[in-house]
Write a protein that holds these residues in place. Structure first.
Motif, PDB file in Angstrom:
ATOM      1  N   SER A  77     -14.074  -8.489  12.509  1.00  9.00           N
ATOM      2  CA  SER A  77     -13.527  -9.763  12.028  1.00  9.00           C
ATOM      3  C   SER A  77     -12.060  -9.604  11.662  1.00  9.00           C
ATOM      4  N   ARG A  78     -11.338 -10.675  11.625  1.00  8.18           N
ATOM      5  CA  ARG A  78      -9.931 -10.703  11.202  1.00  8.18           C
ATOM      6  C   ARG A  78      -9.748 -11.909  10.296  1.00  8.18           C
ATOM      7  N   PRO A  79      -8.824 -11.821   9.316  1.00 10.96           N
ATOM      8  CA  PRO A  79      -8.047 -10.622   8.998  1.00 10.96           C
ATOM      9  C   PRO A  79      -8.901  -9.578   8.277  1.00 10.96           C
ATOM     10  N   GLN A  80      -8.365  -8.348   8.245  1.00  8.05           N
ATOM     11  CA  GLN A  80      -8.981  -7.312   7.417  1.00  8.05           C
ATOM     12  C   GLN A  80      -8.391  -7.514   6.029  1.00  8.05           C
ATOM     13  N   MET A  81      -9.235  -7.782   5.042  1.00  2.47           N
ATOM     14  CA  MET A  81      -8.715  -8.157   3.722  1.00  2.47           C
ATOM     15  C   MET A  81      -9.069  -7.098   2.674  1.00  2.47           C
ATOM     16  N   ALA A  82      -8.123  -6.832   1.794  1.00  7.90           N
ATOM     17  CA  ALA A  82      -8.376  -5.834   0.749  1.00  7.90           C
ATOM     18  C   ALA A  82      -7.665  -6.238  -0.532  1.00  7.90           C
ATOM     19  N   THR A  83      -8.341  -6.046  -1.656  1.00  7.65           N
ATOM     20  CA  THR A  83      -7.611  -6.081  -2.920  1.00  7.65           C
ATOM     21  C   THR A  83      -7.347  -4.632  -3.322  1.00  7.65           C
ATOM     22  N   VAL A  84      -6.190  -4.413  -3.936  1.00 10.38           N
ATOM     23  CA  VAL A  84      -5.729  -3.050  -4.221  1.00 10.38           C
ATOM     24  C   VAL A  84      -5.455  -2.930  -5.717  1.00 10.38           C
ATOM     25  N   ARG A  85      -5.942  -1.854  -6.280  1.00  9.08           N
ATOM     26  CA  ARG A  85      -5.726  -1.660  -7.722  1.00  9.08           C
ATOM     27  C   ARG A  85      -4.252  -1.561  -8.062  1.00  9.08           C
ATOM     28  N   PRO A  86      -3.837  -2.250  -9.143  1.00  8.85           N
ATOM     29  CA  PRO A  86      -2.448  -2.071  -9.588  1.00  8.85           C
ATOM     30  C   PRO A  86      -2.192  -0.613  -9.963  1.00  8.85           C
ATOM     31  N   LYS A  87      -0.968  -0.192  -9.773  1.00  6.05           N
ATOM     32  CA  LYS A  87      -0.490   1.120 -10.225  1.00  6.05           C
ATOM     33  C   LYS A  87      -0.957   2.299  -9.384  1.00  6.05           C
ATOM     34  N   VAL A  88      -1.590   2.063  -8.235  1.00  2.00           N
ATOM     35  CA  VAL A  88      -1.928   3.228  -7.413  1.00  2.00           C
ATOM     36  C   VAL A  88      -0.969   3.409  -6.236  1.00  2.00           C
ATOM     37  N   MET A  89      -0.300   2.345  -5.828  1.00  2.00           N
ATOM     38  CA  MET A  89       0.640   2.453  -4.701  1.00  2.00           C
ATOM     39  C   MET A  89       2.075   2.455  -5.244  1.00  2.00           C
ATOM     40  N   ALA A  90       2.937   3.202  -4.587  1.00  2.00           N
ATOM     41  CA  ALA A  90       4.342   3.230  -5.023  1.00  2.00           C
ATOM     42  C   ALA A  90       5.100   2.073  -4.388  1.00  2.00           C
ATOM     43  N   PRO A  91       5.900   1.344  -5.174  1.00  2.00           N
ATOM     44  CA  PRO A  91       6.698   0.269  -4.569  1.00  2.00           C
ATOM     45  C   PRO A  91       7.724   0.838  -3.599  1.00  2.00           C
ATOM     46  N   ALA A  92       8.113   0.039  -2.606  1.00  2.00           N
ATOM     47  CA  ALA A  92       9.168   0.472  -1.681  1.00  2.00           C
ATOM     48  C   ALA A  92      10.498   0.403  -2.429  1.00  2.00           C
ATOM     49  N   PRO A  93      11.474   1.213  -2.029  1.00  2.00           N
ATOM     50  CA  PRO A  93      12.776   1.128  -2.691  1.00  2.00           C
ATOM     51  C   PRO A  93      13.381  -0.267  -2.492  1.00  2.00           C
ATOM     52  N   VAL A  94      14.016  -0.787  -3.537  1.00  2.00           N
ATOM     53  CA  VAL A  94      14.602  -2.134  -3.445  1.00  2.00           C
ATOM     54  C   VAL A  94      15.994  -2.029  -2.839  1.00  2.00           C
ATOM     55  N   ASP A  95      16.259  -2.852  -1.824  1.00  2.00           N
ATOM     56  CA  ASP A  95      17.563  -2.872  -1.179  1.00  2.00           C
ATOM     57  C   ASP A  95      18.028  -4.329  -1.093  1.00  2.00           C
ATOM     58  N   PRO A  96      18.915  -4.740  -2.013  1.00  2.00           N
ATOM     59  CA  PRO A  96      19.337  -6.144  -2.058  1.00  2.00           C
ATOM     60  C   PRO A  96      20.060  -6.586  -0.787  1.00  2.00           C
ATOM     61  N   THR A  97      20.494  -5.620   0.044  1.00  2.00           N
ATOM     62  CA  THR A  97      21.216  -6.011   1.260  1.00  2.00           C
ATOM     63  C   THR A  97      20.256  -6.250   2.442  1.00  2.00           C
ATOM     64  N   ARG A  98      18.977  -5.976   2.242  1.00  2.00           N
ATOM     65  CA  ARG A  98      18.004  -6.205   3.336  1.00  2.00           C
ATOM     66  C   ARG A  98      18.013  -7.683   3.717  1.00  2.00           C
ATOM     67  N   THR A  99      17.809  -7.963   4.965  1.00  2.00           N
ATOM     68  CA  THR A  99      17.753  -9.365   5.375  1.00  2.00           C
ATOM     69  C   THR A  99      16.363  -9.686   5.896  1.00  2.00           C
ATOM     70  N   GLY A 100      16.006 -10.943   5.798  1.00  2.00           N
ATOM     71  CA  GLY A 100      14.696 -11.383   6.268  1.00  2.00           C
ATOM     72  C   GLY A 100      14.692 -12.890   6.344  1.00  2.00           C
ATOM     73  N   GLU A 101      13.529 -13.422   6.621  1.00  2.00           N
ATOM     74  CA  GLU A 101      13.428 -14.867   6.845  1.00  2.00           C
ATOM     75  C   GLU A 101      12.572 -15.493   5.750  1.00  2.00           C
TER      76      GLU A 101
END
Ligand code: FAD
Length: 345
Positions: A170-194
């Motif tokens: 089935s799709r989507p594959q859905m998951a809830t993830v415990r807070p505080k177990v994954m490391a956030p990605a580094p923040v880069d204010p110059t990144r661009t997106g939509e």
């Protein structure tokens, strides 16, 4: 030990190849994006890069558009924003319908949300409506190279094993993830997106629920997840007074106080301090466990701490199997001594 489970409901008309991209539900509350959203973007970025697909965030709320760029800086390629007064307060029926509608329209292959009160409420509802598989409370996520399957790992059977779950049908594959177990990605204010502002039909925003008032939970407002140093006490402390020793050491170190469930159940300290399967997951730089045996249900909440120091008079206590440093001895001697030495320095 590991257990492999295949889940998910087979839906006749689901063409799995049509589904693509990784989504993160960016929870927004009390005027800001919840920290877990950044952690999900951290793991989401890795998964998306491995799959060679975009990473998108979904942001719901009232007057939230201005926050979309923070999600791009933290790793999202696209942010879908649904900005509407009807989304000001979390309401399960409205949030569920709007998220379901977005997923049906844009077909992401993976949807991640925090295993928070909101994530745990909205995601199962959406998964049920879509006939999709869902793994709750994951502590690890990975992509299998051969077929791009999301491998979702979580503690199972009372924390005695780690189960890796996949949803092949089935799709989507859905998951809830415990807070505080994954490391956030580094923040880069110059990144661009939509940033994509999404209009949703009015009927989806009708609710049977009216929010009369939001009341801050009474009692201690401690968040042990925010401390870099935690001193934790267990049954070995013997009573409430024992926690005064722990408090003194924590103060000396500029840290917080945590506890095992045994100590919380005995009423020596309140529940917000509990670490483990039915308490908080913490990841401090230093975790000092005093009079805690190291049961698996406690360990799952603290074993990713950078350095673990265990003080226990039983040299066979399981906590010594995974502690970085072990002190075998009486905590009533060792803890005051440590505090005193620190005071001197
Ligand atoms: P004990 O296991 O009794 O250990 C006390 C330790 O103190 C012993 O190792 C002893 O040697 C040592 N000690 C005693 N006196 C001294 C002294 N003077 N000096 C030094 N050492 C001393 N537990 C959690 O912590 N968090 C959870 O979220 C959690 N969730 C659970 C969920 C489920 C479904 C179940 C079944 C259990 C859960 N538990 C949880 C309970 C868990 O299994 C253990 O019972 C609990 O962690 C034990 O707490 P403890 O280590 O403080 O006590």
């Amino acid at each position: 030990e590991a257990l492999h489970i295949e889940g998910g409901v087979r839906k006749g008309d689901t063409d799995l190849d049509q589904w693509s991209g990784i989504w993160v539900f960016a929870e927004y509350r009390h005027g800001q994006i919840a920290p877990v959203a950044y952690e999900l973007l951290g793991i989401g970025r890795q998964l998306a890069d491995q799959r060679g697909v975009p990473l998108s965030a979904v942001l719901f709320g009232d007057q939230v558009l201005e926050h979309a760029n923070q999600l791009i800086a933290a790793g999202a390629d696209t942010v879908y924003v649904v900005d509407h007064p009807a989304l000001a307060d979390y309401r399960e029926d409205v949030y569920g319908r709007v998220l379901e509608d977005l997923i049906r329209a844009r077909k992401p292959e993976v949807v991640l949300a925090g295993a928070t009160a909101i994530g745990r409420s909205v995601i199962p509802q959406v998964a049920t409506a879509l006939g999709a598989g869902l793994t709750a409370d994951c502590t690890q996520l990975a992509i299998r190279e051969e077929d791009g399957m999301l491998l979702q790992t979580r503690p199972a059977f009372g924390g005695n094993i780690m189960a890796t779950i996949e949803c092949p049908h089935s799709r989507p594959q859905m998951a809830t993830v415990r807070p505080k177990v994954m490391a956030p990605a580094p923040v880069d204010p110059t990144r661009t997106g939509e940033v994509v502002e999404v209009e949703v039909p009015e009927e989806l925003l009708q609710s049977r629920v009216e929010v009369l008032e939001c009341v801050q939970e009474e009692g201690e407002n401690v968040n042990i997840q925010e401390f870099e140093i935690l001193v934790a006490g267990g049954r070995g402390l013997e009573n409430e007074k024992g926690f005064e020793l722990i408090q003194a050491l924590a103060e000396e170190l500029g840290g917080g106080v945590a506890a095992s469930r045994a100590a919380v159940d005995a009423g020596w300290i309140s529940y917000p301090h509990q670490v483990g399967q039915t308490g908080k997951t913490v990841c401090p730089k230093l975790y000092i466990a005093c009079g805690i045996s190291g049961a698996i249900q406690h360990a799952v909440g603290m074993q990713s701490a950078d350095t673990i120091v265990a003080i226990n008079r039983d040299e066979k206590a399981p906590i010594f199997d995974f502690a970085t440093y072990g002190l075998v001895g009486d905590l009533f001697e060792i803890v005051p001594l440590l505090t005193e030495k620190l005071r001197e320095t």
